[in-house]
Write a protein that holds these residues in place. Structure first.
Motif, PDB file in Angstrom:
ATOM      1  N   GLN A 180      43.238  27.992  -7.689  1.00 56.24           N
ATOM      2  CA  GLN A 180      44.458  27.322  -7.244  1.00 56.24           C
ATOM      3  C   GLN A 180      44.191  26.643  -5.906  1.00 56.24           C
ATOM      4  OE1 GLN A 180      46.753  27.892  -9.539  1.00 56.24           O
ATOM      5  NE2 GLN A 180      48.499  26.737  -8.775  1.00 56.24           N
ATOM      6  N   HIS A 181      44.649  25.402  -5.770  1.00 60.39           N
ATOM      7  CA  HIS A 181      44.428  24.638  -4.543  1.00 60.39           C
ATOM      8  C   HIS A 181      45.720  23.925  -4.156  1.00 60.39           C
ATOM      9  CE1 HIS A 181      40.022  25.085  -5.090  1.00 60.39           C
ATOM     10  NE2 HIS A 181      40.303  24.933  -6.371  1.00 60.39           N
ATOM     11  N   GLY A 182      45.942  23.823  -2.825  1.00 58.70           N
ATOM     12  CA  GLY A 182      47.126  23.132  -2.330  1.00 58.70           C
ATOM     13  C   GLY A 182      46.750  22.057  -1.323  1.00 58.70           C
ATOM     14  N   PHE A 183      47.430  20.886  -1.417  1.00 56.97           N
ATOM     15  CA  PHE A 183      47.148  19.768  -0.510  1.00 56.97           C
ATOM     16  C   PHE A 183      48.471  19.094  -0.138  1.00 56.97           C
ATOM     17  CE2 PHE A 183      43.407  20.395  -3.109  1.00 56.97           C
ATOM     18  CZ  PHE A 183      42.379  20.370  -2.183  1.00 56.97           C
ATOM     19  N   TRP A 184      48.614  18.821   1.160  1.00 53.83           N
ATOM     20  CA  TRP A 184      49.803  18.102   1.608  1.00 53.83           C
ATOM     21  C   TRP A 184      49.815  16.700   1.010  1.00 53.83           C
ATOM     22  CZ3 TRP A 184      53.248  21.082   3.696  1.00 53.83           C
ATOM     23  CH2 TRP A 184      52.879  22.170   4.481  1.00 53.83           C
ATOM     24  N   GLN A 185      50.962  16.303   0.473  1.00 54.30           N
ATOM     25  CA  GLN A 185      51.025  14.973  -0.118  1.00 54.30           C
ATOM     26  C   GLN A 185      52.021  14.049   0.590  1.00 54.30           C
ATOM     27  OE1 GLN A 185      51.807  15.445  -4.270  1.00 54.30           O
ATOM     28  NE2 GLN A 185      53.692  16.603  -4.004  1.00 54.30           N
ATOM     29  N   PHE A 186      52.413  14.431   1.840  1.00 52.57           N
ATOM     30  CA  PHE A 186      53.139  13.470   2.682  1.00 52.57           C
ATOM     31  C   PHE A 186      52.160  12.367   3.093  1.00 52.57           C
ATOM     32  CE2 PHE A 186      55.423  17.482   3.711  1.00 52.57           C
ATOM     33  CZ  PHE A 186      56.674  17.118   3.251  1.00 52.57           C
ATOM     34  N   ASN A 187      52.585  11.139   2.985  1.00 52.32           N
ATOM     35  CA  ASN A 187      51.776   9.981   3.390  1.00 52.32           C
ATOM     36  C   ASN A 187      50.517   9.804   2.545  1.00 52.32           C
ATOM     37  OD1 ASN A 187      53.650   9.957   5.510  1.00 52.32           O
ATOM     38  ND2 ASN A 187      52.242  10.960   6.935  1.00 52.32           N
ATOM     39  N   HIS A 188      50.355  10.599   1.492  1.00 48.30           N
ATOM     40  CA  HIS A 188      49.145  10.515   0.671  1.00 48.30           C
ATOM     41  C   HIS A 188      49.508  10.583  -0.812  1.00 48.30           C
ATOM     42  CE1 HIS A 188      46.622  11.082   4.217  1.00 48.30           C
ATOM     43  NE2 HIS A 188      47.344  12.144   4.539  1.00 48.30           N
ATOM     44  N   THR A 189      48.663   9.965  -1.616  1.00 44.16           N
ATOM     45  CA  THR A 189      48.755  10.118  -3.064  1.00 44.16           C
ATOM     46  C   THR A 189      47.615  11.022  -3.508  1.00 44.16           C
ATOM     47  OG1 THR A 189      49.691   7.906  -3.313  1.00 44.16           O
ATOM     48  CG2 THR A 189      48.759   8.939  -5.285  1.00 44.16           C
ATOM     49  N   VAL A 190      47.964  12.185  -4.032  1.00 44.66           N
ATOM     50  CA  VAL A 190      46.971  13.201  -4.402  1.00 44.66           C
ATOM     51  C   VAL A 190      46.890  13.278  -5.922  1.00 44.66           C
ATOM     52  CG1 VAL A 190      46.308  15.627  -4.218  1.00 44.66           C
ATOM     53  CG2 VAL A 190      47.447  14.487  -2.299  1.00 44.66           C
ATOM     54  N   GLU A 191      45.647  13.224  -6.439  1.00 51.65           N
ATOM     55  CA  GLU A 191      45.439  13.253  -7.896  1.00 51.65           C
ATOM     56  C   GLU A 191      44.250  14.147  -8.213  1.00 51.65           C
ATOM     57  OE1 GLU A 191      44.412  10.138 -11.570  1.00 51.65           O
ATOM     58  OE2 GLU A 191      44.424   9.466  -9.476  1.00 51.65           O
ATOM     59  N   LEU A 192      44.338  14.859  -9.309  1.00 52.74           N
ATOM     60  CA  LEU A 192      43.246  15.725  -9.764  1.00 52.74           C
ATOM     61  C   LEU A 192      42.773  15.267 -11.139  1.00 52.74           C
ATOM     62  CD1 LEU A 192      41.529  18.384  -9.614  1.00 52.74           C
ATOM     63  CD2 LEU A 192      43.420  19.492 -10.824  1.00 52.74           C
ATOM     64  N   LYS A 193      41.441  15.138 -11.278  1.00 49.36           N
ATOM     65  CA  LYS A 193      40.834  14.915 -12.585  1.00 49.36           C
ATOM     66  C   LYS A 193      39.978  16.136 -12.900  1.00 49.36           C
ATOM     67  CE  LYS A 193      40.724   9.855 -12.647  1.00 49.36           C
ATOM     68  NZ  LYS A 193      39.871   8.643 -12.817  1.00 49.36           N
ATOM     69  N   SER A 194      40.258  16.742 -14.034  1.00 51.25           N
ATOM     70  CA  SER A 194      39.567  17.978 -14.399  1.00 51.25           C
ATOM     71  C   SER A 194      38.702  17.747 -15.626  1.00 51.25           C
ATOM     72  CB  SER A 194      40.595  19.089 -14.670  1.00 51.25           C
ATOM     73  OG  SER A 194      39.954  20.306 -14.946  1.00 51.25           O
ATOM     74  N   PHE A 195      37.474  18.321 -15.597  1.00 51.72           N
ATOM     75  CA  PHE A 195      36.528  18.166 -16.696  1.00 51.72           C
ATOM     76  C   PHE A 195      36.041  19.539 -17.155  1.00 51.72           C
ATOM     77  CE2 PHE A 195      36.385  14.242 -14.320  1.00 51.72           C
ATOM     78  CZ  PHE A 195      36.338  13.264 -15.306  1.00 51.72           C
ATOM     79  N   ASP A 196      36.063  19.740 -18.471  1.00 48.75           N
ATOM     80  CA  ASP A 196      35.550  20.974 -19.065  1.00 48.75           C
ATOM     81  C   ASP A 196      34.027  20.889 -19.133  1.00 48.75           C
ATOM     82  OD1 ASP A 196      35.018  23.251 -20.511  1.00 48.75           O
ATOM     83  OD2 ASP A 196      36.644  22.955 -21.947  1.00 48.75           O
ATOM     84  N   CYS A 197      33.344  21.849 -18.521  1.00 47.70           N
ATOM     85  CA  CYS A 197      31.875  21.839 -18.475  1.00 47.70           C
ATOM     86  C   CYS A 197      31.245  22.495 -19.702  1.00 47.70           C
ATOM     87  CB  CYS A 197      31.388  22.546 -17.211  1.00 47.70           C
ATOM     88  SG  CYS A 197      31.897  21.712 -15.701  1.00 47.70           S
ATOM     89  N   ARG A 198      32.043  23.026 -20.582  1.00 45.48           N
ATOM     90  CA  ARG A 198      31.510  23.653 -21.792  1.00 45.48           C
ATOM     91  C   ARG A 198      31.335  22.606 -22.893  1.00 45.48           C
ATOM     92  NH1 ARG A 198      36.324  27.849 -22.309  1.00 45.48           N
ATOM     93  NH2 ARG A 198      37.359  25.856 -21.918  1.00 45.48           N
TER      94      ARG A 198
END
Length: 384
Positions: A180-198
């Protein structure tokens, strides 16, 4: 002459305005106020609500020293957020660029300021406290009317056996491990791309393809892939699964379209090997390896299936006739050889007759003999 009696309870503070100007702040107690010219106005506040929410709070605080004794003021920069604690309990998150006016007597108040200019990551302890307090919602954000209500923190989860790529304002900033990860998104656009390594299995189903001899086929294909370089894959394509699916589709059409139906049915590995050769390098260029590929089903149209069934039936009938003729020929040859042996050996011929007689006798229930036993045996068992 006009006298007002004003009762201020323990949780209240009353601002006394004279001709629209703040004159004093009334603490808890009972007051007798003379208002001869009816010039006084009283505004009551409940300090349990914590916030001094008067619409002219900034001007009143700046111009009245008496009010500053009762109200605390905090200001946040545009690159700061605040964690507001009251009696050591997290009350909420304060948005950037906000001014806070709080009643001092509401409790032990402190504001922790955090910079979001460069590092927008939230440490695990702070993230836990914010989630436990339920403060990571737009409705709980402490803000003024000029600030849009947004969810303060992007709550990102990277699943087990996955790699996460964090993008801030469209730029790749770091790789995230599972968790689990948290990031402030005031003044920012936060996006996560996740890839399955299996290794992942893709099903390419129901592709209608014309063979070289214009026979319509439906082919189901199965392929196994693995992401080797997540950053390269993210830079190269938007959606990995969609890209691999379409690439396999085109390769399958190319492989089937250059062969006739008979060739495809005779060489069952042709499609697998051809598709793999066509796709392998393309996927490798975007950080994906093709582990295996195989045709699951080849489905023919109804009329073509009936024709092929007739062909197979005719082939099998012809094969059966050949085998039957071969066996008949073999049996005839065997009889011919036996006849030649018996022709030169009367004793063997006689034994063969007795064998036949024995088989005939097995089927006879009763036997009537004329001429006695000597007549029956005469010539029957005579061996020259």
């Amino acid at each position: 002459m006009f006298r007002k009696i004003k009762l201020v309870t323990e949780n209240q503070r009353v601002l006394v305005f004279k001709n629209q100007e703040l004159e004093k702040v009334l603490m808890p107690g009972k007051y007798k106020v003379w208002d001869i010219k009816n010039e006084l106005d009283f505004v009551t506040f409940d300090i349990n609500s914590l916030y001094f929410s008067e619409k002219n709070a900034e001007r009143l605080y700046r111009n009245n020293e008496q009010l500053s004794k009762h109200v605390s003021h905090w200001k946040l920069d545009s690159t700061e957020v605040g964690l507001l604690y009251v009696n050591d309990l997290l009350r909420g998150i304060v948005a950037p660029s906000e001014h806070l006016y709080l009643w001092k007597d509401a409790g032990e108040i402190r504001l922790e300021k955090m910079s979001i200019d460069e590092d927008i990551a939230i440490d695990d302890k702070t993230f836990f406290l914010i989630n436990r307090a339920g403060a990571n919602t737009s409705s709980r954000l402490i803000r003024s009317e000029r600030t849009v209500a947004v969810k303060p923190i992007a709550d990102l989860n990277v699943a087990k056996n996955h790699i996460g790529l964090l993008y801030v304002n469209g730029q790749l900033t770091k790789r995230l491990e599972p968790g689990q990860h948290g990031f402030w998104q005031f003044n920012h656009t936060v996006e996560l791309k996740s890839f399955d390594c299996r290794a992942q299995l893709l099903e390419i189903s129901g592709q209608e393809i014309l063979s070289k001899d214009r026979v319509s086929l439906r082919i189901n294909l199965s392929a196994s892939i693995k992401v080797n370089d997540a950053e390269l894959a993210a830079r190269s394509v938007d959606k990995v699964d969609d890209f691999v699916y379409k690439t396999l589709q085109l390769a399958l059409r190319e492989a089937v379209g250059t062969k006739s139906l008979d060739d495809i049915l005779l060489d069952k590995l042709y499609v697998n090997e051809t598709v793999k050769e066509l796709v392998k390098d393309r996927l490798s260029d975007i950080g994906i390896s093709l582990l295996s590929v195989g045709v699951k089903d080849i489905i023919l149209p109804g009329e073509m299936k009936a024709i092929l069934n007739q062909v197979v039936e005719a082939q099998k009938a012809a094969e059966a006739n050949v085998i039957k003729r071969r066996e008949e020929t073999s049996a005839t040859r065997s009889l011919h050889n036996t006849a030649k042996v018996m022709e030169n050996n009367p004793t063997l011929m006689r034994l063969k007759e007795l064998e036949a007689l024995e088989k005939v006798a097995e089927r006879i229930d009763s036997l009537t003999v004329y001429g006695g036993l000597d007549g029956l045996m005469n010539g029957v068992v005579k061996i020259a």
